[in-house]
Motif scaffolding. Sequence first.
Motif, PDB file in Angstrom:
ATOM      1  N   ALA A 120      12.800  -6.746 -17.957  1.00 19.45           N
ATOM      2  CA  ALA A 120      12.042  -6.730 -16.707  1.00 19.45           C
ATOM      3  C   ALA A 120      12.956  -6.244 -15.584  1.00 19.45           C
ATOM      4  CB  ALA A 120      11.504  -8.125 -16.387  1.00 19.45           C
ATOM      5  N   GLY A 121      12.337  -5.825 -14.497  1.00 17.02           N
ATOM      6  CA  GLY A 121      13.110  -5.395 -13.346  1.00 17.02           C
ATOM      7  C   GLY A 121      13.576  -3.953 -13.451  1.00 17.02           C
ATOM      8  N   ARG A 122      14.337  -3.536 -12.465  1.00 16.90           N
ATOM      9  CA  ARG A 122      14.829  -2.163 -12.406  1.00 16.90           C
ATOM     10  C   ARG A 122      15.979  -1.953 -13.377  1.00 16.90           C
ATOM     11  NH1 ARG A 122      13.386   0.876  -7.995  1.00 16.90           N
ATOM     12  NH2 ARG A 122      15.327   2.055  -8.155  1.00 16.90           N
ATOM     13  N   LEU A 123      15.994  -0.783 -13.985  1.00 17.05           N
ATOM     14  CA  LEU A 123      17.093  -0.424 -14.872  1.00 17.05           C
ATOM     15  C   LEU A 123      18.131   0.372 -14.091  1.00 17.05           C
ATOM     16  CD1 LEU A 123      14.487  -0.663 -16.846  1.00 17.05           C
ATOM     17  CD2 LEU A 123      15.939   0.546 -18.461  1.00 17.05           C
ATOM     18  N   PRO A 124      19.401   0.249 -14.459  1.00 16.56           N
ATOM     19  CA  PRO A 124      20.430   1.054 -13.794  1.00 16.56           C
ATOM     20  C   PRO A 124      20.143   2.545 -13.955  1.00 16.56           C
ATOM     21  CG  PRO A 124      21.417  -0.685 -15.122  1.00 16.56           C
ATOM     22  CD  PRO A 124      19.969  -0.661 -15.463  1.00 16.56           C
ATOM     23  N   ARG A 125      20.438   3.292 -12.946  1.00 13.59           N
ATOM     24  CA  ARG A 125      20.237   4.734 -12.998  1.00 13.59           C
ATOM     25  C   ARG A 125      21.056   5.336 -14.145  1.00 13.59           C
ATOM     26  NH1 ARG A 125      18.455   8.404  -9.288  1.00 13.59           N
ATOM     27  NH2 ARG A 125      18.395   6.772  -7.680  1.00 13.59           N
ATOM     28  N   GLY A 126      20.429   6.202 -14.914  1.00 15.45           N
ATOM     29  CA  GLY A 126      21.124   6.883 -15.997  1.00 15.45           C
ATOM     30  C   GLY A 126      21.090   6.161 -17.327  1.00 15.45           C
ATOM     31  N   LEU A 127      20.553   4.936 -17.355  1.00 14.47           N
ATOM     32  CA  LEU A 127      20.451   4.198 -18.618  1.00 14.47           C
ATOM     33  C   LEU A 127      19.129   4.557 -19.293  1.00 14.47           C
ATOM     34  CD1 LEU A 127      21.572   1.980 -20.536  1.00 14.47           C
ATOM     35  CD2 LEU A 127      20.249   0.322 -19.191  1.00 14.47           C
ATOM     36  N   PHE A 128      19.204   5.067 -20.515  1.00 12.10           N
ATOM     37  CA  PHE A 128      17.975   5.434 -21.216  1.00 12.10           C
ATOM     38  C   PHE A 128      18.208   5.420 -22.724  1.00 12.10           C
ATOM     39  CE2 PHE A 128      20.276   9.412 -20.701  1.00 12.10           C
ATOM     40  CZ  PHE A 128      20.107  10.049 -21.928  1.00 12.10           C
ATOM     41  N   ALA A 129      17.121   5.374 -23.455  1.00 11.58           N
ATOM     42  CA  ALA A 129      17.151   5.483 -24.913  1.00 11.58           C
ATOM     43  C   ALA A 129      16.602   6.844 -25.309  1.00 11.58           C
ATOM     44  CB  ALA A 129      16.309   4.379 -25.549  1.00 11.58           C
ATOM     45  N   GLU A 130      17.257   7.479 -26.282  1.00 14.86           N
ATOM     46  CA  GLU A 130      16.708   8.710 -26.844  1.00 14.86           C
ATOM     47  C   GLU A 130      15.679   8.312 -27.897  1.00 14.86           C
ATOM     48  OE1 GLU A 130      19.138  12.360 -27.924  1.00 14.86           O
ATOM     49  OE2 GLU A 130      18.568  11.635 -29.923  1.00 14.86           O
ATOM     50  N   GLN A 131      14.482   8.799 -27.733  1.00 16.66           N
ATOM     51  CA  GLN A 131      13.378   8.387 -28.590  1.00 16.66           C
ATOM     52  C   GLN A 131      12.859   9.578 -29.387  1.00 16.66           C
ATOM     53  OE1 GLN A 131      10.076   5.228 -27.748  1.00 16.66           O
ATOM     54  NE2 GLN A 131       9.582   7.076 -26.624  1.00 16.66           N
ATOM     55  N   TRP A 132      12.965   9.483 -30.712  1.00 20.29           N
ATOM     56  CA  TRP A 132      12.494  10.564 -31.566  1.00 20.29           C
ATOM     57  C   TRP A 132      10.997  10.432 -31.809  1.00 20.29           C
ATOM     58  CZ3 TRP A 132      16.497  10.860 -36.165  1.00 20.29           C
ATOM     59  CH2 TRP A 132      17.768  11.160 -35.646  1.00 20.29           C
ATOM     60  N   VAL A 133      10.313  11.562 -31.717  1.00 27.61           N
ATOM     61  CA  VAL A 133       8.870  11.609 -31.954  1.00 27.61           C
ATOM     62  C   VAL A 133       8.603  12.654 -33.037  1.00 27.61           C
ATOM     63  CG1 VAL A 133       6.593  11.951 -30.923  1.00 27.61           C
ATOM     64  CG2 VAL A 133       8.452  10.990 -29.547  1.00 27.61           C
ATOM     65  N   GLY A 134       7.761  12.311 -34.001  1.00 28.83           N
ATOM     66  CA  GLY A 134       7.509  13.186 -35.144  1.00 28.83           C
ATOM     67  C   GLY A 134       6.479  14.264 -34.868  1.00 28.83           C
ATOM     68  N   ILE A 135       6.900  15.304 -34.184  1.00 25.36           N
ATOM     69  CA  ILE A 135       6.043  16.460 -33.920  1.00 25.36           C
ATOM     70  C   ILE A 135       6.603  17.643 -34.695  1.00 25.36           C
ATOM     71  CG2 ILE A 135       5.158  18.049 -32.177  1.00 25.36           C
ATOM     72  CD1 ILE A 135       4.062  15.290 -31.866  1.00 25.36           C
ATOM     73  N   SER A 136       5.778  18.262 -35.536  1.00 25.59           N
ATOM     74  CA  SER A 136       6.226  19.407 -36.325  1.00 25.59           C
ATOM     75  C   SER A 136       5.801  20.712 -35.662  1.00 25.59           C
ATOM     76  CB  SER A 136       5.675  19.314 -37.753  1.00 25.59           C
ATOM     77  OG  SER A 136       4.287  19.052 -37.756  1.00 25.59           O
ATOM     78  N   CYS A 137       6.321  21.821 -36.186  1.00 21.20           N
ATOM     79  CA  CYS A 137       6.134  23.116 -35.523  1.00 21.20           C
ATOM     80  C   CYS A 137       4.671  23.552 -35.437  1.00 21.20           C
ATOM     81  CB  CYS A 137       6.936  24.189 -36.264  1.00 21.20           C
ATOM     82  SG  CYS A 137       8.717  24.025 -36.049  1.00 21.20           S
ATOM     83  N   ASP A 138       3.849  23.126 -36.391  1.00 21.87           N
ATOM     84  CA  ASP A 138       2.452  23.533 -36.376  1.00 21.87           C
ATOM     85  C   ASP A 138       1.641  22.782 -35.328  1.00 21.87           C
ATOM     86  OD1 ASP A 138       3.354  21.614 -38.320  1.00 21.87           O
ATOM     87  OD2 ASP A 138       1.283  21.337 -38.921  1.00 21.87           O
ATOM     88  N   GLU A 139       2.244  21.816 -34.654  1.00 19.97           N
ATOM     89  CA  GLU A 139       1.551  21.092 -33.591  1.00 19.97           C
ATOM     90  C   GLU A 139       2.466  20.932 -32.379  1.00 19.97           C
ATOM     91  OE1 GLU A 139       0.393  17.457 -35.528  1.00 19.97           O
ATOM     92  OE2 GLU A 139       2.438  16.675 -35.570  1.00 19.97           O
ATOM     93  N   PHE A 140       3.255  21.975 -32.110  1.00 21.94           N
ATOM     94  CA  PHE A 140       4.265  21.892 -31.055  1.00 21.94           C
ATOM     95  C   PHE A 140       3.654  21.637 -29.683  1.00 21.94           C
ATOM     96  CE2 PHE A 140       2.944  26.288 -30.962  1.00 21.94           C
ATOM     97  CZ  PHE A 140       2.972  26.632 -29.616  1.00 21.94           C
ATOM     98  N   THR A 141       2.379  21.994 -29.497  1.00 21.16           N
ATOM     99  CA  THR A 141       1.761  21.777 -28.192  1.00 21.16           C
ATOM    100  C   THR A 141       1.590  20.294 -27.883  1.00 21.16           C
ATOM    101  OG1 THR A 141      -0.441  21.997 -29.191  1.00 21.16           O
ATOM    102  CG2 THR A 141       0.531  23.981 -28.230  1.00 21.16           C
ATOM    103  N   ARG A 142       1.761  19.439 -28.893  1.00 19.84           N
ATOM    104  CA  ARG A 142       1.650  18.001 -28.667  1.00 19.84           C
ATOM    105  C   ARG A 142       2.943  17.396 -28.120  1.00 19.84           C
ATOM    106  NH1 ARG A 142      -1.308  15.093 -33.775  1.00 19.84           N
ATOM    107  NH2 ARG A 142      -3.463  15.486 -33.174  1.00 19.84           N
ATOM    108  N   ALA A 143       4.023  18.135 -28.164  1.00 20.82           N
ATOM    109  CA  ALA A 143       5.311  17.606 -27.710  1.00 20.82           C
ATOM    110  C   ALA A 143       5.268  17.358 -26.203  1.00 20.82           C
ATOM    111  CB  ALA A 143       6.426  18.585 -28.058  1.00 20.82           C
ATOM    112  N   LYS A 144       5.577  16.126 -25.818  1.00 19.78           N
ATOM    113  CA  LYS A 144       5.496  15.738 -24.411  1.00 19.78           C
ATOM    114  C   LYS A 144       6.701  14.900 -24.022  1.00 19.78           C
ATOM    115  CE  LYS A 144       0.449  15.277 -24.837  1.00 19.78           C
ATOM    116  NZ  LYS A 144      -0.682  14.312 -24.778  1.00 19.78           N
ATOM    117  N   ASP A 145       6.971  14.868 -22.719  1.00 17.67           N
ATOM    118  CA  ASP A 145       7.952  13.931 -22.196  1.00 17.67           C
ATOM    119  C   ASP A 145       7.352  12.532 -22.224  1.00 17.67           C
ATOM    120  OD1 ASP A 145       9.753  15.969 -21.659  1.00 17.67           O
ATOM    121  OD2 ASP A 145       8.966  16.290 -19.633  1.00 17.67           O
ATOM    122  N   SER A 146       8.213  11.533 -22.166  1.00 21.85           N
ATOM    123  CA  SER A 146       7.724  10.156 -22.188  1.00 21.85           C
ATOM    124  C   SER A 146       7.081   9.755 -20.869  1.00 21.85           C
ATOM    125  CB  SER A 146       8.874   9.202 -22.496  1.00 21.85           C
ATOM    126  OG  SER A 146       9.792   9.166 -21.407  1.00 21.85           O
TER     127      SER A 146
END
Length: 294
Positions: A120-146
């Motif tokens: 809860a609360g504010r996170l320190p600036r620059g702290l983040f998790a890299e999150q892998w999402v299973g998007i393949s090349c045939d559906e690349f238009t689905r790739a989005k930022d979080s």
Amino acid sequence: MLSLGAGVQSTALLLLAAEGVLPRLDGAIFSDTGWEPEQVYVHLERLEKEVATPAGIPVYRVSAGNIHTDALDPAHRFASMPLFVKNGDGSVGMIRRQCTDEYKLKPIKRQVRTLLGYPAGRLPRGLFAEQWVGISCDEFTRAKDSGIGYALNRHPLLELGWSRTDCLRFLARRGWQSTPKSACVGCPFHSNAQWRQMRDHQPTEWAAAVAFDHAIRSGAARGNATGSPLLGQAYLHRSCVPLDQAPVDTVTAHEWRERQGSLLDLLDPEDGPRGCSPWTCRSDDHDAESAVAA
């Protein structure tokens, strides 16, 4: 961190990380709507036991409740599903989709914050998790930022240049050719092929979907209980007839296009649109699929 839907692409990513082809994961998050097909839960158990645990990758199961029981509970606030609605004048619309955010994304975001040490609360600036999402090349238009600063979406399959067929081939070589598609049993974005598969091979889930379709004809239970019934009638199938009477045996233009693919697609246990990922709802497939004759 892997967003684990337990479908084809995210399963391939987990195996690739476990084998060292991709960097080691710090964890995988499965967001459970409470109404996934039984084969998804069986697959997830096997995946955790045979792949994740031996590789030292923890699997976090998170949930915001059971989307099936919540919709039928008059005392529960319900995040709406994208049900098809037949209005009094005969026109057809669709209820605004809230379920992906409430039952998939919010539990994942809470878990990411917890793992970062700031539930809860504010996170320190620059702290983040890299999150892998299973998007393949045939559906690349689905790739989005979080859309959130503390989770940076990454799409390793796009970086590898892998299509869904590449994932299927890889999984088949590793003994995972029966990987299911992940989507709620009663998802309105199911194709006719998926409804047929359920009717013909998962009779218990089909019966549950038929009963649910009947129960939501006037909308969610809470709206009816509070004097705000749906203006029109709601249905799971786009034809706006009861599911057990819907023309699910009709092969749509979208399904015909799917059938024109590589013979390697025969590795896929089902025809029809892709499974549902937390970050890539199948609403795009609905837009692409031709209307079904009632």
